[in-house]
Design a protein around this motif. Sequence first.
Motif, PDB file in Angstrom:
ATOM      1  N   LEU A  17       0.823  -1.208   0.000  1.00  8.70           N
ATOM      2  CA  LEU A  17       0.000   0.000   0.000  1.00  8.70           C
ATOM      3  C   LEU A  17       0.856   1.257   0.000  1.00  8.70           C
ATOM      4  O   LEU A  17       0.456   2.281  -0.576  1.00  8.70           O
ATOM      5  N   SER A  18       2.019   1.202   0.624  1.00  4.21           N
ATOM      6  CA  SER A  18       2.943   2.340   0.561  1.00  4.21           C
ATOM      7  C   SER A  18       3.429   2.575  -0.861  1.00  4.21           C
ATOM      8  O   SER A  18       3.617   3.727  -1.283  1.00  4.21           O
ATOM      9  N   ALA A  19       3.632   1.489  -1.622  1.00  2.47           N
ATOM     10  CA  ALA A  19       4.034   1.628  -3.023  1.00  2.47           C
ATOM     11  C   ALA A  19       2.914   2.260  -3.854  1.00  2.47           C
ATOM     12  O   ALA A  19       3.169   3.085  -4.743  1.00  2.47           O
ATOM     13  N   VAL A  20       1.661   1.891  -3.569  1.00  4.36           N
ATOM     14  CA  VAL A  20       0.532   2.508  -4.264  1.00  4.36           C
ATOM     15  C   VAL A  20       0.481   4.004  -3.950  1.00  4.36           C
ATOM     16  O   VAL A  20       0.257   4.845  -4.839  1.00  4.36           O
ATOM     17  N   PHE A  21       0.681   4.356  -2.689  1.00  3.98           N
ATOM     18  CA  PHE A  21       0.688   5.772  -2.303  1.00  3.98           C
ATOM     19  C   PHE A  21       1.811   6.517  -3.008  1.00  3.98           C
ATOM     20  O   PHE A  21       1.626   7.654  -3.475  1.00  3.98           O
ATOM     21  N   SER A  55       1.448   5.156   7.970  1.00  5.05           N
ATOM     22  CA  SER A  55       0.394   6.162   7.788  1.00  5.05           C
ATOM     23  C   SER A  55      -0.048   6.229   6.337  1.00  5.05           C
ATOM     24  O   SER A  55      -1.245   6.363   6.047  1.00  5.05           O
ATOM     25  N   HIS A  56       0.890   6.120   5.400  1.00  5.05           N
ATOM     26  CA  HIS A  56       0.522   6.111   3.982  1.00  5.05           C
ATOM     27  C   HIS A  56      -0.306   4.881   3.638  1.00  5.05           C
ATOM     28  O   HIS A  56      -1.288   4.959   2.893  1.00  5.05           O
ATOM     29  N   ALA A  57       0.093   3.731   4.182  1.00  7.71           N
ATOM     30  CA  ALA A  57      -0.657   2.501   3.921  1.00  7.71           C
ATOM     31  C   ALA A  57      -2.074   2.593   4.468  1.00  7.71           C
ATOM     32  O   ALA A  57      -3.039   2.162   3.816  1.00  7.71           O
ATOM     33  N   ALA A  58      -2.213   3.156   5.654  1.00  6.43           N
ATOM     34  CA  ALA A  58      -3.553   3.293   6.245  1.00  6.43           C
ATOM     35  C   ALA A  58      -4.419   4.235   5.411  1.00  6.43           C
ATOM     36  O   ALA A  58      -5.621   4.001   5.242  1.00  6.43           O
ATOM     37  N   ARG A  62      -7.950   3.084   3.709  1.00 12.54           N
ATOM     38  CA  ARG A  62      -9.181   3.817   3.997  1.00 12.54           C
ATOM     39  C   ARG A  62      -9.811   4.351   2.716  1.00 12.54           C
ATOM     40  O   ARG A  62     -11.041   4.336   2.558  1.00 12.54           O
ATOM     41  N   GLY A  63      -8.980   4.817   1.792  1.00  9.94           N
ATOM     42  CA  GLY A  63      -9.507   5.318   0.533  1.00  9.94           C
ATOM     43  C   GLY A  63     -10.175   4.236  -0.294  1.00  9.94           C
ATOM     44  O   GLY A  63     -11.228   4.465  -0.904  1.00  9.94           O
ATOM     45  N   VAL A  64      -9.591   3.043  -0.310  1.00  7.62           N
ATOM     46  CA  VAL A  64     -10.196   1.932  -1.045  1.00  7.62           C
ATOM     47  C   VAL A  64     -11.523   1.535  -0.411  1.00  7.62           C
ATOM     48  O   VAL A  64     -12.519   1.297  -1.104  1.00  7.62           O
ATOM     49  N   LYS A  65     -11.581   1.471   0.924  1.00  6.58           N
ATOM     50  CA  LYS A  65     -12.832   1.124   1.604  1.00  6.58           C
ATOM     51  C   LYS A  65     -13.905   2.167   1.332  1.00  6.58           C
ATOM     52  O   LYS A  65     -15.068   1.833   1.075  1.00  6.58           O
ATOM     53  N   ARG A  71     -15.455  -5.110   0.387  1.00  4.85           N
ATOM     54  CA  ARG A  71     -15.084  -6.298  -0.394  1.00  4.85           C
ATOM     55  C   ARG A  71     -13.837  -6.035  -1.210  1.00  4.85           C
ATOM     56  O   ARG A  71     -12.954  -6.897  -1.329  1.00  4.85           O
ATOM     57  N   ALA A  72     -13.738  -4.855  -1.790  1.00  3.83           N
ATOM     58  CA  ALA A  72     -12.544  -4.512  -2.559  1.00  3.83           C
ATOM     59  C   ALA A  72     -11.323  -4.417  -1.653  1.00  3.83           C
ATOM     60  O   ALA A  72     -10.228  -4.892  -2.004  1.00  3.83           O
ATOM     61  N   ALA A  73     -11.493  -3.808  -0.471  1.00  2.00           N
ATOM     62  CA  ALA A  73     -10.370  -3.716   0.465  1.00  2.00           C
ATOM     63  C   ALA A  73      -9.933  -5.102   0.921  1.00  2.00           C
ATOM     64  O   ALA A  73      -8.730  -5.373   1.072  1.00  2.00           O
ATOM     65  N   HIS A  74     -10.892  -6.000   1.137  1.00  2.00           N
ATOM     66  CA  HIS A  74     -10.542  -7.370   1.541  1.00  2.00           C
ATOM     67  C   HIS A  74      -9.817  -8.103   0.412  1.00  2.00           C
ATOM     68  O   HIS A  74      -8.877  -8.866   0.667  1.00  2.00           O
ATOM     69  N   ALA A  75     -10.228  -7.880  -0.824  1.00  2.00           N
ATOM     70  CA  ALA A  75      -9.539  -8.501  -1.964  1.00  2.00           C
ATOM     71  C   ALA A  75      -8.104  -8.012  -2.071  1.00  2.00           C
ATOM     72  O   ALA A  75      -7.192  -8.784  -2.402  1.00  2.00           O
ATOM     73  N   VAL A  76      -7.890  -6.749  -1.772  1.00  2.00           N
ATOM     74  CA  VAL A  76      -6.525  -6.202  -1.778  1.00  2.00           C
ATOM     75  C   VAL A  76      -5.686  -6.866  -0.692  1.00  2.00           C
ATOM     76  O   VAL A  76      -4.522  -7.234  -0.922  1.00  2.00           O
TER      77      VAL A  76
END
Length: 300
Positions: A17-21, A55-58, A62-65, A71-76
């Motif tokens: 998630l940090s890489a996505v950020f 903090s970036h990962a969180a 949160r943005g995906v949720k 469901r999308a956040a769980h798939a991630v």
Amino acid sequence: MYDEVAYAYDGTLEGLLSAVFAAYERHESPTDVAPAERLQPRLGQRVAAIPTNMSHAARVLRGVKRACGWRAAHAVKQASCSDEPDAGTAVYRFVRYAMDEQKRRNCERCRKRSSCPGRSGAGPCPKMRGRALSDITHPAVERLFRISRSISQECEHLRQFVRFQHLQGESVGDDTGTEVWFARVNPKASVVPLVMDHFVERLGVQPFIIYDEVHELAGVYDGGDWHLVATAGQGDLARALPDPTADEALFSEAWRTFYRSVSVDARYHPELRRQFMPKRFWKNLTELQESPAALRTARS
């Protein structure tokens, strides 16, 4: 000047998630996003090491949720546990696609525009939440959907085929002498973090350890909370554990006897058995191991 960039992270969900950020922050579109130990750079590709930022990962999660639903956040989360080499890239491409779909929403003809918290582009559209994961015909969704489904199947296999051994408590590592239950597993994905809550609910206050010998990771539950312990470079964890209790051999033999008594030899179907009970789990299944008495008889 490099035309392509690859992001290398530490292999954890937070690192991914940090890489996505970082991709949003740097205004880059990485061709590959993969753990550093599994990344194979392409010819002429620049590699950027992305440090893990909690903090970036969180913020990303949160943005995906908020935009795509739980469901999308769980798939991630599930995809981050996969051993597939393109799992990280699939997560990044899905998040990009899902967020872009939210930005392209049209609120002009919506009947709930006046009371919607997402009106005028102020937030995600509630009507669109969860639709991104349902669009499995899109390449960015289809790959994540397949990876997530395979992880769900592997979690179900672990819930079915984990077999615990009752161990003595005086050498567990504390001074309480609490007995512990130990299970060794060898899944094809690092899914122990995803199934720990299930076994905590099943076993209650009973301490237990689930050791993933493939990924060198142990889930440890002390009766109150559980945590993960990396065992890489520490040898076989099972060798450092205490011996089984006096009644463990008795209960193991009772379980093997029950397994043999309910089987029907006339309906033996080895192909179907391997389909529903993958062979990689057999070496850790109590019911498929020879009893000590049978081994002594065979040797004599």
